[in-house]
Design a protein around this motif. Sequence first.
Motif, PDB file in Angstrom:
ATOM      1  N   LEU A 248      69.485  15.408  40.607  1.00 14.05           N
ATOM      2  CA  LEU A 248      69.563  14.851  41.953  1.00 14.05           C
ATOM      3  C   LEU A 248      70.691  13.845  42.106  1.00 14.05           C
ATOM      4  CD1 LEU A 248      65.775  14.439  42.870  1.00 14.05           C
ATOM      5  CD2 LEU A 248      67.298  16.387  43.222  1.00 14.05           C
ATOM      6  N   GLN A 249      70.885  12.999  41.098  1.00 12.96           N
ATOM      7  CA  GLN A 249      71.923  11.984  41.211  1.00 12.96           C
ATOM      8  C   GLN A 249      73.293  12.513  40.806  1.00 12.96           C
ATOM      9  OE1 GLN A 249      70.685   8.345  39.288  1.00 12.96           O
ATOM     10  NE2 GLN A 249      68.847   8.169  40.546  1.00 12.96           N
ATOM     11  N   GLY A 250      73.312  13.379  39.813  1.00 18.06           N
ATOM     12  CA  GLY A 250      74.596  13.912  39.366  1.00 18.06           C
ATOM     13  C   GLY A 250      75.217  14.885  40.334  1.00 18.06           C
ATOM     14  N   LEU A 251      74.379  15.573  41.140  1.00 18.41           N
ATOM     15  CA  LEU A 251      74.907  16.586  42.054  1.00 18.41           C
ATOM     16  C   LEU A 251      74.977  16.117  43.503  1.00 18.41           C
ATOM     17  CD1 LEU A 251      73.141  19.811  40.696  1.00 18.41           C
ATOM     18  CD2 LEU A 251      75.486  19.047  40.295  1.00 18.41           C
ATOM     19  N   ASN A 252      74.565  14.882  43.787  1.00 11.74           N
ATOM     20  CA  ASN A 252      74.601  14.370  45.159  1.00 11.74           C
ATOM     21  C   ASN A 252      73.813  15.298  46.089  1.00 11.74           C
ATOM     22  OD1 ASN A 252      75.222  12.839  47.412  1.00 11.74           O
ATOM     23  ND2 ASN A 252      77.259  13.730  47.683  1.00 11.74           N
ATOM     24  N   TYR A 265      55.005  23.854  50.825  1.00 12.64           N
ATOM     25  CA  TYR A 265      54.746  22.419  50.739  1.00 12.64           C
ATOM     26  C   TYR A 265      56.043  21.670  51.016  1.00 12.64           C
ATOM     27  CZ  TYR A 265      50.622  24.002  48.136  1.00 12.64           C
ATOM     28  OH  TYR A 265      49.468  24.632  47.754  1.00 12.64           O
ATOM     29  N   THR A 266      55.905  20.384  51.326  1.00 12.69           N
ATOM     30  CA  THR A 266      57.059  19.493  51.400  1.00 12.69           C
ATOM     31  C   THR A 266      56.744  18.212  50.629  1.00 12.69           C
ATOM     32  OG1 THR A 266      56.279  18.438  53.452  1.00 12.69           O
ATOM     33  CG2 THR A 266      57.747  20.346  53.675  1.00 12.69           C
ATOM     34  N   THR A 267      57.759  17.606  50.080  1.00 12.92           N
ATOM     35  CA  THR A 267      57.637  16.316  49.428  1.00 12.92           C
ATOM     36  C   THR A 267      59.002  15.647  49.444  1.00 12.92           C
ATOM     37  OG1 THR A 267      56.783  15.172  47.460  1.00 12.92           O
ATOM     38  CG2 THR A 267      58.153  17.099  47.076  1.00 12.92           C
ATOM     39  N   THR A 268      59.058  14.375  49.050  1.00 11.20           N
ATOM     40  CA  THR A 268      60.325  13.644  49.051  1.00 11.20           C
ATOM     41  C   THR A 268      60.546  12.984  47.692  1.00 11.20           C
ATOM     42  OG1 THR A 268      59.216  11.705  50.013  1.00 11.20           O
ATOM     43  CG2 THR A 268      60.340  13.200  51.526  1.00 11.20           C
ATOM     44  N   HIS A 269      61.832  12.764  47.380  1.00 12.48           N
ATOM     45  CA  HIS A 269      62.242  12.112  46.132  1.00 12.48           C
ATOM     46  C   HIS A 269      63.195  10.976  46.458  1.00 12.48           C
ATOM     47  CE1 HIS A 269      60.651  15.552  43.767  1.00 12.48           C
ATOM     48  NE2 HIS A 269      61.050  16.256  44.818  1.00 12.48           N
ATOM     49  N   SER A 270      63.049   9.900  45.734  1.00 10.32           N
ATOM     50  CA  SER A 270      63.872   8.716  45.981  1.00 10.32           C
ATOM     51  C   SER A 270      65.339   8.983  45.667  1.00 10.32           C
ATOM     52  CB  SER A 270      63.373   7.555  45.126  1.00 10.32           C
ATOM     53  OG  SER A 270      64.286   6.475  45.148  1.00 10.32           O
ATOM     54  N   LYS A 271      66.208   8.488  46.517  1.00 11.08           N
ATOM     55  CA  LYS A 271      67.644   8.562  46.245  1.00 11.08           C
ATOM     56  C   LYS A 271      68.063   7.600  45.138  1.00 11.08           C
ATOM     57  CE  LYS A 271      70.152  11.112  49.361  1.00 11.08           C
ATOM     58  NZ  LYS A 271      71.418  11.824  49.131  1.00 11.08           N
ATOM     59  N   ALA A 299      65.807  11.079  57.240  1.00  8.73           N
ATOM     60  CA  ALA A 299      66.732  10.855  58.352  1.00  8.73           C
ATOM     61  C   ALA A 299      67.687   9.705  58.050  1.00  8.73           C
ATOM     62  CB  ALA A 299      65.947  10.572  59.629  1.00  8.73           C
ATOM     63  N   ASP A 300      67.188   8.691  57.327  1.00  4.05           N
ATOM     64  CA  ASP A 300      68.005   7.517  57.004  1.00  4.05           C
ATOM     65  C   ASP A 300      68.808   7.688  55.714  1.00  4.05           C
ATOM     66  OD1 ASP A 300      66.980   6.332  59.240  1.00  4.05           O
ATOM     67  OD2 ASP A 300      65.479   5.147  58.179  1.00  4.05           O
ATOM     68  N   ASN A 301      68.751   8.882  55.140  1.00  2.00           N
ATOM     69  CA  ASN A 301      69.506   9.185  53.905  1.00  2.00           C
ATOM     70  C   ASN A 301      69.065   8.318  52.728  1.00  2.00           C
ATOM     71  OD1 ASN A 301      71.445  10.857  52.666  1.00  2.00           O
ATOM     72  ND2 ASN A 301      72.993   9.244  52.756  1.00  2.00           N
ATOM     73  N   LYS A 302      67.770   7.982  52.684  1.00  2.00           N
ATOM     74  CA  LYS A 302      67.230   7.194  51.579  1.00  2.00           C
ATOM     75  C   LYS A 302      66.371   8.032  50.631  1.00  2.00           C
ATOM     76  CE  LYS A 302      67.282   2.819  54.088  1.00  2.00           C
ATOM     77  NZ  LYS A 302      66.464   1.687  54.613  1.00  2.00           N
ATOM     78  N   CYS A 303      66.110   9.268  51.004  1.00  2.00           N
ATOM     79  CA  CYS A 303      65.333  10.141  50.131  1.00  2.00           C
ATOM     80  C   CYS A 303      65.819  11.573  50.272  1.00  2.00           C
ATOM     81  CB  CYS A 303      63.834  10.048  50.422  1.00  2.00           C
ATOM     82  SG  CYS A 303      63.333  10.760  52.001  1.00  2.00           S
ATOM     83  N   ILE A 304      65.393  12.398  49.354  1.00  2.00           N
ATOM     84  CA  ILE A 304      65.736  13.824  49.319  1.00  2.00           C
ATOM     85  C   ILE A 304      64.488  14.606  49.680  1.00  2.00           C
ATOM     86  CG2 ILE A 304      66.487  15.713  47.819  1.00  2.00           C
ATOM     87  CD1 ILE A 304      67.837  13.446  46.097  1.00  2.00           C
TER      88      ILE A 304
END
Length: 367
Positions: A248-252, A265-271, A299-304
């Motif tokens: 997630l961090q290496g590939l942006n 399903y849906t879920t979110t991951h921390s940026k 929406a705020d670009n704080k999670c994936i």
Amino acid sequence: MVYIRHPSGKAVGSWRVFLFRRWNWRFATIGIVLSCVLLWEMVGPRLWLFSAGMEDPAPGMSRLLLVADPQLQGFHNEPSGGLGMLTRWDAYKYVRKYVRAVYYMTKPEQVVFMGDLLDEGSTASDDEFASYAYRFHQIFPWSVMPWQLFVAGDNDIGGEDGELLTAAAVTRFEKYFRPVNGNKTTGTGVPLVWFNSPALAAGYSVEPSVREAVLQFINSRGAPLRPVVLFSHLPLQRLEYSDVKQLLQGLNVATVFSSHEHCAYTTTHSKLDSTQLDEREPFPPGGRFVAGGEPRCYADNKCILEVTVPTASYRMGVDCMAVAVVDIDTVGKIQQMVMFEFPARYPVLLLYAVLAVLAAVLLSIRL
């Protein structure tokens, strides 16, 4: 026209005589039933999916059709003889006609098969795998769907339940489909990246060289200037955390699409640290996602955001079959998504069986 005398004393035309004969009324009834069955099998998909609909993509959007876990049946896990041929044929026909109907309705730029393309791919001999792959490409031919990506699943190459995922299995998959690790760019310039997720799964049996190949692929890309859309057969929670963080961090990464679970399903991951922020939420078949209804952090670009796509096959034993059609904007985020729900198949097959029995009884009645 030829007329005969009906018992009531009225003259009846010859076309009515046909219906009053001992056998022909039975054949007429059966013919009507068969015509209804054939009509549903031919036009049913479009009638069923018509109510879902989807707005045309806005300018600058890339439309993707995501097909998860078709798991085309092989020879060993099916009944032998004619019954096995019938069950395979019906499973193939179901997936083909509904996926194609959605494809023609929505006109996506890209079709992504999300893994577990084959039911017995990981256990097949080389000849059997070639046969299964050939059948897959007959059902989803390039001439109909010209832009296809293939994500490798554990049913295709192994790894699950102690089955060793080998370099040979990866090479065989790549021979008939695409590299298990790869990337391409949409028409609007959004990078699409897919990788061999079973090789990074917690608890899977994997040859070290296969795992190293995935990590090398990730490291070789560096951090792209533009956010990417990532495709993983396995949901990220099934992978080793250190690998998820590197992905997630290496590939942006902006958005992740996964499968394997057979329902959506849906879920979110921390940026910041790539941890999973919440429990996965069921996403109903037929459900819609539009910009403005997404998680605030997305929406705020704080999670994936991770979306798990449901299976397209009724043979998986669930009642949430669907495919996802997604419009992606130029920064890799979902602006519109529809889960095109597929109808239950087993009740229809039961109805056909009942009609077949009734037809046999009807033909056996003596008048």
